[in-house]
Structures are given as structure tokens and as C-alpha cells.
Scaffold this motif. Sequence first.
Motif, short mmCIF file in Angstrom:
data_model
loop_
_atom_site.label_atom_id
_atom_site.label_comp_id
_atom_site.label_asym_id
_atom_site.label_seq_id
_atom_site.Cartn_x
_atom_site.Cartn_y
_atom_site.Cartn_z
N ARG A 152 0.84 -1.21 0.00
CA ARG A 152 0.00 0.00 0.00
C ARG A 152 0.87 1.26 0.00
NH1 ARG A 152 -4.70 0.06 -1.11
NH2 ARG A 152 -6.13 -1.61 -0.65
N ARG A 153 1.97 1.20 0.74
CA ARG A 153 2.87 2.36 0.79
C ARG A 153 3.45 2.65 -0.61
NH1 ARG A 153 7.58 1.91 5.04
NH2 ARG A 153 5.83 1.38 6.38
N LYS A 158 4.52 5.72 -5.34
CA LYS A 158 4.83 5.68 -6.76
C LYS A 158 3.66 6.16 -7.61
CE LYS A 158 8.00 1.82 -5.91
NZ LYS A 158 9.30 1.70 -6.56
N ASN A 159 2.55 6.53 -6.96
CA ASN A 159 1.38 7.06 -7.63
C ASN A 159 0.85 6.08 -8.68
OD1 ASN A 159 -0.60 8.85 -8.37
ND2 ASN A 159 0.72 10.08 -9.69
N LEU A 160 0.54 4.85 -8.22
CA LEU A 160 0.11 3.77 -9.12
C LEU A 160 -1.41 3.60 -9.05
CD1 LEU A 160 2.78 1.16 -7.96
CD2 LEU A 160 2.98 2.81 -9.83
N ASP A 161 -1.97 2.93 -10.06
CA ASP A 161 -3.39 2.57 -10.02
C ASP A 161 -3.58 1.24 -9.31
OD1 ASP A 161 -4.56 4.74 -11.70
OD2 ASP A 161 -3.02 3.96 -13.05
N TRP A 162 -2.60 0.34 -9.52
CA TRP A 162 -2.67 -1.00 -8.93
C TRP A 162 -1.27 -1.41 -8.52
CZ3 TRP A 162 -7.57 -3.36 -9.41
CH2 TRP A 162 -8.40 -2.90 -10.43
N TYR A 185 -3.77 -4.82 -5.01
CA TYR A 185 -4.30 -3.66 -4.27
C TYR A 185 -4.60 -2.55 -5.27
CZ TYR A 185 -2.26 -6.13 -0.33
OH TYR A 185 -1.95 -7.09 0.59
N ALA A 186 -5.78 -1.95 -5.15
CA ALA A 186 -6.18 -0.88 -6.07
C ALA A 186 -6.03 0.47 -5.38
CB ALA A 186 -7.63 -1.07 -6.49
N ARG A 187 -5.74 1.50 -6.18
CA ARG A 187 -5.67 2.85 -5.65
C ARG A 187 -7.01 3.24 -4.99
NH1 ARG A 187 -3.73 8.04 -7.87
NH2 ARG A 187 -3.19 7.16 -9.88
#
Length: 221
Positions: A152-153, A158-162, A185-187
Motif C-alpha cells: 500500500r505504501r 509511486k502514484n500507481l493505479d494498482w 491492491y487498487a488505488r
Amino acid sequence: MTRPIRCLITAGPTREFFDPVRFISNPSTGKMGYALAQAALDAAWTVDLISGPVALPPPQGLNLYPITTGAELHEACHDLFSACDILIMCAAVCDMRPAQTHPHKVKKETLEWNGRFEPVPDILKSLSNVRKPGQVIVGFAAETRDIAEYARRKLEEKNLDWIVANDVSRSDAGFASDTNTVTLYARTGETYALQPGTKLEVASSLLALFAPTLSRTQSNT
Ligand code: C5P
């Protein structure tokens, strides 16, 4: 008629050289990234695969871009990123590199094993900074403990969607394994614990979860 989804996948390890014959790296075999590329081809997506040095034959029908170092991976990713609908960054980037690379083979009597290292700049972060609206970015997190927390961190930082997290300390989910057990894990907050399976089965399940967001993106453009 909609055009096929175009995906950019990175796979395998990177190497960082001390001199022309010595490097540091990691045990990535590229199996998960190549399985993602095969699953994307099976779904009739257009596939650009940037691959570190691996012993696998590339699936037929994709565009292959071989790289060796983190700097080469960075350059290839930035060249190809703007054309893709989804980036799946599965490569196991070697995090550190020798601060100094010798142009000629260093004699072992004079090798300094305590030479300095510097971090390899985060390629995913640099790509998420230049993403266009609608581009989807997926990262991987290989962890040996506190998997949910670290994943999650990374999703945030890294500003990811998944982010796809796997426990590489498990014998059925490690680098060289033909099987994998991952949690996605989803944003947007959802968590999906995927069924364990072969890397190709896991890859297909992942793409099936990404696809609806991509279709929406395509119909918006
Ligand atoms: O921070 P960590 O290396 O665990 O993050 C893993 C994710 O970040 C993977 O998707 C990997 O490909 C990517 N990464 C990167 N650039 C780096 C290190 C990792 O893009 N220098």
C-alpha cells in the motif's frame, strides 16, 4: 471500431556493472512478466515487452526490446510509455549500482569490494509523473514480510493505479517458481486475493481485473 489495447510490460532483472565482467543483480527469471505478455497476446492486446537478460523464449507476436541496465530500462520505458494504455512494471530493477564503473576489467588483486553504491532512480515514479490522463500504471511488490503495508505504501509513493504484491519467501511464489500467489491492491481501496495458480493463470486473472478500467479509458478517447 475500437483499436486493440496497447500494453507496455517490463520483465526480468537488470544488471549493474562494476567493470565489463562483473555486475550485481537479483534472481528474477522473467517468468511472471513473460506470462503477462502471453496473457495479453491471448487477449488480443498489442504488446511491447521490455526484457532484462533472461533465458526464456519471447512469445510470438510481440515487440521485444532487450535491455540490461537500469539506465537502459529507464530510457526504453520513457521511449515507449506515451503510446501505451497500460504499463505493467514487472521488472525486478536492481535497486543499487556501483557509484563508479571501470571501463576495463579490474585485476582481482586491486578490486575494492567495499566500493560505494548509489540508488538507481525510481523508473515507475518518473513515469507516473509524465502519465497522460487515462493511462493505467501497475507496479509489482516482491516482499518477504508485512506485505500489505509495504504494498500500500508503494502504491501511494509511486502514484500507481494498482500494485501486485507477492511473498517471495514462499516456495510456490518465488522468483524462479512456475506458480504464483498474489494479492492485488487498487488505488481505489479494493483488495483482491487471487487464487494461487500457474504464472499464466495468475497473469490472465490480473488482466481480467485491469481490462474494465481500460475499456472505459478507450471509449473516452
Ligand atoms: O520499491 P520497489 O523496488 O520494491 O518497487 C517495486 C516496483 O517498482 C516494481 O514495479 C519495479 O519494477 C519498480 N521499480 C522501478 N524503479 C526502481 C525500482 C523499482 O520502477 N528503481
